[in-house]
Scaffold this motif. Structure first.
Motif, short mmCIF file in Angstrom:
data_model
loop_
_atom_site.label_atom_id
_atom_site.label_comp_id
_atom_site.label_asym_id
_atom_site.label_seq_id
_atom_site.Cartn_x
_atom_site.Cartn_y
_atom_site.Cartn_z
N GLN A 78 46.20 45.39 48.92
CA GLN A 78 45.54 45.18 50.21
C GLN A 78 44.36 46.13 50.39
O GLN A 78 43.28 45.72 50.84
CB GLN A 78 46.55 45.37 51.34
N GLN B 12 51.80 46.47 46.67
CA GLN B 12 51.34 45.57 47.70
C GLN B 12 50.32 46.26 48.61
O GLN B 12 49.28 45.69 48.96
CB GLN B 12 52.52 45.06 48.52
N LEU B 13 50.61 47.51 48.97
CA LEU B 13 49.67 48.29 49.77
C LEU B 13 48.37 48.54 49.00
O LEU B 13 47.27 48.47 49.58
CB LEU B 13 50.32 49.61 50.17
N LEU C 13 41.43 44.98 48.06
CA LEU C 13 40.71 43.83 48.62
C LEU C 13 39.86 44.25 49.82
O LEU C 13 38.74 43.75 50.00
CB LEU C 13 41.70 42.74 49.03
N GLN C 14 40.37 45.18 50.60
CA GLN C 14 39.60 45.66 51.75
C GLN C 14 38.37 46.42 51.29
O GLN C 14 37.28 46.29 51.88
CB GLN C 14 40.47 46.54 52.64
N GLN D 124 43.41 55.42 51.84
CA GLN D 124 44.72 55.55 51.23
C GLN D 124 44.79 56.75 50.29
O GLN D 124 45.80 57.45 50.23
CB GLN D 124 45.08 54.26 50.48
#
Length: 273
Positions: free
Chosen positions: A68, A64-65, A71-72, A234
Motif C-alpha cells: 500500500q 500488505q502495508l 503504490l502510494q 513508513q
C-alpha cells in the motif's frame, strides 16, 4: 633532444592548490568529522542496528502495508509530475523565444517589450524551483494536514519550475527554421509549436521527463519523513521503533522502484533513438 617537461604542469598545480584552498573553508563550515564514524560507541550502535536488517520483514500483514505504501509513493510521484507538467508546459511556452513573432527575421531588431514580458515568467520559474520540495512539503503539511496531498503539491510546484526552465531551453536549442517559416506564413503559434518545435524536441523532452519522474519517486520518499505519506513515512515510523527488518524490506522496495524507473527510461531512449 625534446624536453620531457609538461608546460601545463605549473598551471595544473596552481589550480589544484586553489581548489583545495577554496574547499577547506567549506569543510570547516560543514563541520565534517569522519572520526565519529569510527568511535567505539557509535560503531557498536550502528552494528547492532544493521544486524537487525537481516532477515528483512516478510510477514503477510507487513507486506500488505508495504504494498500500500509503495503504490502510494508511485501515485504521489506520478500525480506530482502530472501537476508539474500542467505548470511547466504553458510557462515554458511563455518564457521561450522560439515562438516569438517579434524575433522573426523581418529586417528589424526584436522588440524590447517582447523580451521584457518574458522576464516575469522566468522569474516565476526561478521562484518555483528555488524552494526545495521538502520545504514546500512542510508548508503544505501545515496547510492541508498530513498525507499524500502535501507531497503531490510540493512535487508539482518544484518540478513545475524545473521542467519549465529545461523545456524552454530545449525548445530554443532545436532547429527554429521550420517554426519561423510557419510563423512567417501566418500560422498560429500553437500550430507552429506542434509542427515546428515539438517533432525535434519530443525525444529529449520525454527522456528528461522520465528522469524527473524517477527523481520524483525519490523525492516522495524523502517527503514522507515530514508526514507526506508513502514509503518515507513508513520508514520514519520503523526507524523510530528500531525495526531494522522492516526498514530493510522498505529499502529493498525503494531500490526496486528506482531500478524500474531506470529501465523504463532506457527503454524509452532506445525506442526514440
Amino acid at each position: 633532444m625534446l624536453s620531457q617537461r609538461d608546460p601545463a604542469a605549473l598551471p595544473r598545480v596552481l589550480l589544484t592548490l586553489l581548489a583545495l584552498a577554496l574547499l577547506w573553508p567549506g569543510l570547516v563550515l560543514s563541520e565534517l568529522n569522519l572520526a565519529v564514524l569510527f568511535d567505539a560507541g557509535n560503531l557498536g550502535n550502528m552494528g547492532q542496528f544493521l544486524s537487525s536488517f537481516w532477515p528483512p520483514a516478510h510477514d503477510p500483514e507487513f507486506l500488505q502495508l508495504l504494498a500500500q505504501a509503495t503504490l502510494q509513493t508511485l501515485a504521489i510521484a506520478t500525480a506530482g509530475m502530472s501537476l508539474a507538467l500542467l505548470l511547466a508546459i504553458p510557462l515554458a511556452l511563455l518564457a521561450t523565444r522560439a515562438l516569438s513573432i517579434s524575433a522573426l527575421p523581418r529586417g528589424g531588431q526584436p522588440a524590447w517589450w517582447a523580451s521584457a514580458l518574458r522576464w516575469p515568467v522566468k522569474g516565476l520559474l526561478i521562484v518555483l524551483r528555488s524552494v526545495p520540495e521538502i520545504v514546500w512539503a512542510l508548508l503544505f503539511v501545515r496547510a492541508v494536514g498530513l498525507g499524500p496531498t502535501a507531497g503531490v503539491l510540493a512535487i508539482g510546484i518544484t518540478y513545475g519550475g524545473m521542467l519549465g526552465k529545461v523545456y524552454g531551453e530545449i525548445f530554443e536549442s532545436t532547429d527554429l527554421r521550420p517554426t519561423r517559416a510557419l510563423l512567417l506564413a501566418g500560422s498560429p503559434r500553437l500550430s507552429a509549436f506542434a509542427y515546428g518545435v515539438l517533432p525535434n524536441a519530443a525525444g529529449e523532452i520525454l527522456s528528461y521527463s522520465v528522469y524527473r519522474w524517477e527523481c520524483a519517486i525519490r523525492a516522495s520518499v524523502i517527503m514522507g519523513f515530514v508526514g507526506a505519506g508513502g514509503l518515507g513515512q513508513q520508514i520514519d515510523l520503523s526507524l523510530r521503533m528500531f525495526a531494522g527488518a522492516e526498514v530493510a524490506s522498505m529499502l529493498l522496495t525503494f531500490l526496486a522502484l528506482v531500478l524500474l524507473a531506470d529501465l523504463l527510461s532506457r527503454w524509452l531512449r532506445g525506442r526514440l533513438a
